[in-house]
Design a protein around this motif. Sequence first.
Motif, PDB file in Angstrom:
ATOM      1  N   GLU A 207       8.217  -5.236   1.232  1.00 54.58           N
ATOM      2  CA  GLU A 207       7.506  -4.133   2.016  1.00 54.58           C
ATOM      3  C   GLU A 207       8.377  -3.244   2.695  1.00 54.58           C
ATOM      4  OE1 GLU A 207       3.791  -3.848   5.460  1.00 54.58           O
ATOM      5  OE2 GLU A 207       4.200  -5.874   4.509  1.00 54.58           O
ATOM      6  N   GLY A 210       9.433  -0.477   0.468  1.00 53.15           N
ATOM      7  CA  GLY A 210       8.699   0.475  -0.150  1.00 53.15           C
ATOM      8  C   GLY A 210       8.103  -0.238  -1.432  1.00 53.15           C
ATOM      9  N   PRO A 214       1.345  -1.523   2.073  1.00 53.61           N
ATOM     10  CA  PRO A 214       1.333  -1.834   3.428  1.00 53.61           C
ATOM     11  C   PRO A 214       0.681  -2.976   3.666  1.00 53.61           C
ATOM     12  CG  PRO A 214       1.138   0.576   3.253  1.00 53.61           C
ATOM     13  CD  PRO A 214       0.981  -0.044   1.950  1.00 53.61           C
ATOM     14  N   ILE A 250      12.317   4.970  -5.335  1.00 56.12           N
ATOM     15  CA  ILE A 250      11.981   4.422  -4.161  1.00 56.12           C
ATOM     16  C   ILE A 250      13.140   3.708  -3.422  1.00 56.12           C
ATOM     17  CG2 ILE A 250      10.562   2.432  -3.174  1.00 56.12           C
ATOM     18  CD1 ILE A 250       8.472   3.263  -5.412  1.00 56.12           C
ATOM     19  N   ALA A 255      16.060   3.467   1.927  1.00 53.18           N
ATOM     20  CA  ALA A 255      15.043   2.247   1.668  1.00 53.18           C
ATOM     21  C   ALA A 255      15.839   0.879   2.138  1.00 53.18           C
ATOM     22  CB  ALA A 255      14.423   2.182   0.281  1.00 53.18           C
ATOM     23  N   ASN A 258      16.529   0.479   5.707  1.00 56.18           N
ATOM     24  CA  ASN A 258      15.239   0.127   6.610  1.00 56.18           C
ATOM     25  C   ASN A 258      15.058  -1.390   6.406  1.00 56.18           C
ATOM     26  OD1 ASN A 258      14.594   2.834   7.350  1.00 56.18           O
ATOM     27  ND2 ASN A 258      13.202   3.170   5.600  1.00 56.18           N
ATOM     28  N   THR A 339       7.602   5.245  -0.632  1.00 55.39           N
ATOM     29  CA  THR A 339       7.209   3.778  -1.055  1.00 55.39           C
ATOM     30  C   THR A 339       6.025   4.075  -2.245  1.00 55.39           C
ATOM     31  OG1 THR A 339       4.883   4.023   0.240  1.00 55.39           O
ATOM     32  CG2 THR A 339       7.085   3.462   1.230  1.00 55.39           C
ATOM     33  N   LYS A 343       3.358   7.277  -0.431  1.00 53.80           N
ATOM     34  CA  LYS A 343       3.375   7.827   0.871  1.00 53.80           C
ATOM     35  C   LYS A 343       4.877   7.463   1.392  1.00 53.80           C
ATOM     36  CE  LYS A 343      -1.410   7.640   2.205  1.00 53.80           C
ATOM     37  NZ  LYS A 343      -2.678   7.041   3.016  1.00 53.80           N
ATOM     38  N   THR A 344       5.136   8.042   2.650  1.00 53.78           N
ATOM     39  CA  THR A 344       6.367   7.409   3.443  1.00 53.78           C
ATOM     40  C   THR A 344       6.183   6.492   3.985  1.00 53.78           C
ATOM     41  OG1 THR A 344       6.376   8.841   5.043  1.00 53.78           O
ATOM     42  CG2 THR A 344       7.246  10.001   3.516  1.00 53.78           C
ATOM     43  N   ILE A 345       7.118   5.671   4.259  1.00 52.98           N
ATOM     44  CA  ILE A 345       7.103   4.224   5.093  1.00 52.98           C
ATOM     45  C   ILE A 345       6.707   4.824   6.535  1.00 52.98           C
ATOM     46  CG2 ILE A 345       9.627   4.437   6.140  1.00 52.98           C
ATOM     47  CD1 ILE A 345       8.012   1.154   4.473  1.00 52.98           C
ATOM     48  N   ASN A 348       3.063   5.063   6.438  1.00 52.56           N
ATOM     49  CA  ASN A 348       2.236   3.683   6.289  1.00 52.56           C
ATOM     50  C   ASN A 348       2.192   2.878   7.663  1.00 52.56           C
ATOM     51  OD1 ASN A 348       1.878   4.177   3.679  1.00 52.56           O
ATOM     52  ND2 ASN A 348       3.795   2.944   3.045  1.00 52.56           N
TER      53      ASN A 348
END
Length: 570
Positions: A207, A210, A214, A250, A255, A258, A339, A343-345, A348
């Motif tokens: 998750e 991404g 969500p 992605i 990523a 993150n 993601t 959408k972007t993280i 989300n």
Amino acid sequence: METENLRSHNWFGRTGKDGFIYRAWMKNNGIPDHEFRKPVIGICNTWSELTPCNVHFRDLAEYVKRGILEAGGFPVEFPVMSLGETLMKPTTMLFRNLASMDVEESIRGNPLDGVVLLCGCDKTTPSLVMGACSVNLPSIVVSGGPMLTGRYKGTSIGTSDVWRLAAGLEEGSVDEAQLREMEEALCHSHGHCAVMGTASTMACMVEALGLALPGNAAIPAVDARRKVLAQQSGSRIVEMVREDLKPSDILTRAAFENAIITNAAIGGSTNFILHLLAIAGRIGVPLELSDFDILSRNIPLIVNLQPSGQFFMEDLYDAGGLPAVMKELDAHLHKDALTVNGKTIGENYHNAQCYNASIISNTRQPFNTGTGLAVLTGNICEDGAVIKPSAASAHLMQHTGPAVVFESIEDYKQRIHNDSLEVDENSILVLKNVGPKGYPGMPEVGNMTLPRKLLQKGVTDMVRISDGRMSGTGFGTVVLHVAPEAAAGGNFSVLKTGDLITLDVQNRTLHVHLSDAELAERKKQWQPPQPHTTRGYVQLYTHHVQQAHLGADLDFLRGGSGAGVAKDSH
């Protein structure tokens, strides 16, 4: 996307003999001709009755199919090797790379336009992601979800209690009858471990990377919302095929960063390091062991879950789930990372809320100021080692003591509870030859049970060092993943009982008080272990597995071969 541009069109859009063969045998399932013009979505299923954590996946796959059909896709479910953490010997880690090969070749060799990765138990998640990355078709992950919290005589229990019970059995506070009674209370629903073990860590990882929608990480396996997420994921993969949104789009460096930051904040499993390094190696993103320490160092533990804390995964979901955790980390994250939902993280988790500050705290007033991960260097571990400070004892974070060395797991089991073993609470237990090559497969034996005579005196923790792993459900002052491992002939291989060792987590060092000359002289006398076998996958594995600081993948599997298939089958 036009039908002619679909990868599956190279099979089902053919004319003549080849098209006839590709379509005709599929039609024995009652598939009408027009279905073959839709995006074909594979559901990569790790269901197995030998993988209890994933045993509900047949049902979950039906909801994925609903979503695929709803979005105009053509679902096809297929099995791949399933790795049951609780049953497989000598360790599922030995077979992670084999399972990834199964996934990779199953995806590449079949008429698939996109794939849903249905995974849950520890190694099923990284093996599926690794295989999918090497093909790089549109992919989305659906985790199976954690089981409900165990209840025993009014008390919440989880997998982390297994290690406490093992110690209790040795020191006499627990008997076999009690263990048998607790078995039925611990695992009383479908799903993987209810604590922040490796399975839950992997669900959080995908998750945070991404690769999943969500909320994927924490919805309990038996919660109806898990089925809803599965259906939504089925719908979304069809859209991803039309958008040509692939793992390489992605899984950027942002990523991965993150995911590392999030893992530190949740107190995730140390196994996370091995699996993320392996995934990075497949997708071609430069990532080193030192990155984990740099990115984790200033991230406190903000999630209060076992084994580092008190609560369980269903509590995390009720408190807001991983989106609420990531929102608390907003200042540290790359918010613009893309993601699977397009959408972007940051988008989300933008509207996420924390509903229980006892479970999800914040970086200003964290649950634990210590981080969930530290990387050590020194003359014991030339290529690094790892420790989980959030699950360790504060008084042992800076410790010097004499080594008590066990040359193998058999040596450890034979001697650890002998009254004649010269050991006290200041000693440092050292277990060799449980690394990737040495065991083989790097099992979860690093959190060694303490000597019975010390447990009976009330000792609950000691510094322990090995080239193996520890279950994400485990805890203690345990140094893991020593590289090079003993079987590779590094300094770790020549440690002896009585050698003085210093662990200094604050300064990120692990040091044996021996001169370079003494270590070099000992290594001249060292002999490599005999091969475990001369045939089959185990021989292939031991010849090609990389060391822990590289992710323990097979050297020839790094990178990918893409989705192309050069030749026809008829």
